[in-house]
Scaffold this active site. Structure first.
Site, PDB file in Angstrom:
ATOM      1  N   ASN A   1       0.718  10.586   2.705  1.00 39.72           N
ATOM      2  CA  ASN A   1       1.947   9.789   2.840  1.00 39.72           C
ATOM      3  C   ASN A   1       1.615   8.351   2.439  1.00 39.72           C
ATOM      4  O   ASN A   1       0.919   7.656   3.178  1.00 39.72           O
ATOM      5  CB  ASN A   1       2.418   9.864   4.306  1.00 39.72           C
ATOM      6  CG  ASN A   1       3.584   8.935   4.588  1.00 39.72           C
ATOM      7  OD1 ASN A   1       4.227   8.424   3.675  1.00 39.72           O
ATOM      8  ND2 ASN A   1       3.860   8.720   5.869  1.00 39.72           N
ATOM      9  N   TRP A   2       2.115   7.961   1.290  1.00 41.81           N
ATOM     10  CA  TRP A   2       1.766   6.615   0.780  1.00 41.81           C
ATOM     11  C   TRP A   2       2.637   5.519   1.407  1.00 41.81           C
ATOM     12  O   TRP A   2       2.434   4.351   1.126  1.00 41.81           O
ATOM     13  CB  TRP A   2       1.875   6.587  -0.742  1.00 41.81           C
ATOM     14  CG  TRP A   2       0.773   7.357  -1.426  1.00 41.81           C
ATOM     15  CD1 TRP A   2      -0.293   7.971  -0.819  1.00 41.81           C
ATOM     16  CD2 TRP A   2       0.619   7.585  -2.835  1.00 41.81           C
ATOM     17  NE1 TRP A   2      -1.091   8.560  -1.764  1.00 41.81           N
ATOM     18  CE2 TRP A   2      -0.564   8.351  -3.006  1.00 41.81           C
ATOM     19  CE3 TRP A   2       1.363   7.234  -3.966  1.00 41.81           C
ATOM     20  CZ2 TRP A   2      -1.007   8.744  -4.266  1.00 41.81           C
ATOM     21  CZ3 TRP A   2       0.915   7.630  -5.223  1.00 41.81           C
ATOM     22  CH2 TRP A   2      -0.256   8.372  -5.368  1.00 41.81           C
TER      23      TRP A   2
ATOM     24  N   HIS B   1       9.479  11.012  10.391  1.00 40.13           N
ATOM     25  CA  HIS B   1       8.193  10.339  10.630  1.00 40.13           C
ATOM     26  C   HIS B   1       8.365   9.360  11.796  1.00 40.13           C
ATOM     27  O   HIS B   1       9.435   8.769  11.961  1.00 40.13           O
ATOM     28  CB  HIS B   1       7.749   9.600   9.365  1.00 40.13           C
ATOM     29  CG  HIS B   1       6.347   9.081   9.463  1.00 40.13           C
ATOM     30  ND1 HIS B   1       6.054   7.887  10.088  1.00 40.13           N
ATOM     31  CD2 HIS B   1       5.173   9.596   9.039  1.00 40.13           C
ATOM     32  CE1 HIS B   1       4.742   7.698  10.046  1.00 40.13           C
ATOM     33  NE2 HIS B   1       4.184   8.711   9.411  1.00 40.13           N
TER      34      HIS B   1
ATOM     35  N   GLU C   1       7.533   6.421  12.198  1.00 42.89           N
ATOM     36  CA  GLU C   1       7.982   5.065  11.808  1.00 42.89           C
ATOM     37  C   GLU C   1       9.497   5.031  11.609  1.00 42.89           C
ATOM     38  O   GLU C   1      10.150   4.036  11.890  1.00 42.89           O
ATOM     39  CB  GLU C   1       7.226   4.615  10.544  1.00 42.89           C
ATOM     40  CG  GLU C   1       5.781   4.269  10.882  1.00 42.89           C
ATOM     41  CD  GLU C   1       4.800   4.427   9.744  1.00 42.89           C
ATOM     42  OE1 GLU C   1       5.225   4.553   8.578  1.00 42.89           O
ATOM     43  OE2 GLU C   1       3.582   4.439  10.027  1.00 42.89           O
TER      44      GLU C   1
ATOM     45  N   GLY D   1      -2.131   9.174   6.175  1.00 45.09           N
ATOM     46  CA  GLY D   1      -1.538   7.909   5.732  1.00 45.09           C
ATOM     47  C   GLY D   1      -2.576   7.075   4.999  1.00 45.09           C
ATOM     48  O   GLY D   1      -2.867   7.286   3.822  1.00 45.09           O
ATOM     49  N   GLY D   2      -3.179   6.126   5.724  1.00 42.00           N
ATOM     50  CA  GLY D   2      -4.094   5.146   5.125  1.00 42.00           C
ATOM     51  C   GLY D   2      -5.141   5.730   4.191  1.00 42.00           C
ATOM     52  O   GLY D   2      -5.354   5.213   3.086  1.00 42.00           O
TER      53      GLY D   2
HETATM   54  C1  PEP Z   1       0.984   8.860   8.885  1.00 42.39           C
HETATM   55  O1  PEP Z   1       1.546   7.824   8.611  1.00 42.39           O
HETATM   56  O2  PEP Z   1       1.612   9.913   8.846  1.00 42.39           O
HETATM   57  C2  PEP Z   1      -0.420   8.788   9.282  1.00 42.39           C
HETATM   58  C3  PEP Z   1      -0.938   9.834   9.848  1.00 42.39           C
HETATM   59  O3  PEP Z   1      -1.081   7.600   9.047  1.00 42.39           O
HETATM   60  P1  PEP Z   1      -2.662   7.323   9.235  1.00 42.39           P
HETATM   61  O4  PEP Z   1      -3.389   8.475   8.588  1.00 42.39           O
HETATM   62  O5  PEP Z   1      -2.912   6.029   8.532  1.00 42.39           O
HETATM   63  O6  PEP Z   1      -2.920   7.259  10.701  1.00 42.39           O
END
Ligand code: PEP
Length: 252
Positions: A9-10, A96, A98, A235-236
């Site tokens: 997930n960018w 998500h 967020e 994510g990151g």
């Molecule tokens: C995400 O945003 O779905 C996520 C899991 O982010 P991260 O891997 O950066 O914790």
């Protein structure tokens, strides 16, 4: 056998040229990753270009959100699931944390978006997960149960074929604090149990449940060893081709 899914997930990162560069760098690094499905979710504006440049590869494209309305119409700022499919997406991330936290998305809204996605032929990656205070108050299971029951209320067992669940404890997202493989496994088994009560054991046994929350190259294999963890939503660590490829190639 559930085929694992590793999805990146960018979020709101990368201009079009940067998205293409990362996608093209990733392509050869995961060309032999037949053990899992590989998905990246660029921003809306880069989606079509990235999809075109990855044609013929084993990397699928997800959008990060879609409109709850299936039909075109007067919905300023929205992008429909049909439009995303037209642009080259096969999957869409829905609900998500967020979006739930910062844009007020409710379980009912998540349900409408999921229905719109399914109607347009997309696979929905539906996210659930508890906040830190909820876990500390012993409410992790009840929160996730409510999200699953509310977000999947009107779906049928056959809809489950095109749904992937991502269990993402909010306290682990972007914090560097991953759930232990055992903590994650416990919640994944719980998710499967809730869905088997709601749908059927066969449908829930076939469902892929991804873990998300600070997945990195060095913890991916440990998580993936768990019986009910069928992949990761990253994510990151998905923003950089090499680190994402190292997660995808966790089996090497
Ligand atoms: C995400 O945003 O779905 C996520 C899991 O982010 P991260 O891997 O950066 O914790």
């Amino acid at each position: 056998m559930r085929k694992p899914v590793i999805a990146g997930n960018w979020k709101m990162h990368k201009l079009v040229a940067e998205s293409v560069a990362t996608a093209l760098a990733l392509r050869p690094l995961v060309a032999n990753a037949n053990h899992c499905e590989v998905i990246i979710a660029p921003v809306f504006t880069a989606l079509k270009t990235v999809a075109d440049r990855l044609e013929g590869s084993n990397i699928r494209i997800a959008a990060q959100d879609c409109a709850p309305e299936a039909k075109q119409g007067a919905h300023t700022g929205e992008v429909s699931a049909e439009m995303l499919r037209d642009a080259g997406a096969t999957h869409v991330i829905i609900g998500h944390s967020e979006r739930r936290q910062f844009y007020g998305e409710t379980d009912a809204f998540v349900l409408r978006k999921t229905q719109a996605a399914l109607q347009s032929g997309l696979t929905a990656i539906v996210c659930v997960g508890e906040m830190l205070e909820q876990r500390e108050a012993g409410m992790a299971e009840s929160v996730v149960r409510a999200q699953l029951e509310g977000g999947m209320r009107e779906l049928t067992p056959s809809d489950l074929d095109r749904i992937i669940i991502a269990y993402e404890p909010v306290w682990a997202i972007g914090t560097g604090r991953t759930a232990t493989p055992e903590q994650a496994q416990e919640m994944h088994a719980f998710v499967r149990r809730v869905l088997s009560e709601r749908f059927s054991t066969a449908a829930s046994d076939a469902l892929r449940i991804l873990y998300g929350g600070s997945v990195k190259p060095d913890n991916a294999a440990g998580l993936m060893k768990q019986a009910d963890i069928d992949g990761a939503l990253v994510g990151g660590a998905s923003l950089e081709a090499e680190s994402f490829a190292n997660i995808i190639n966790y089996n090497q």
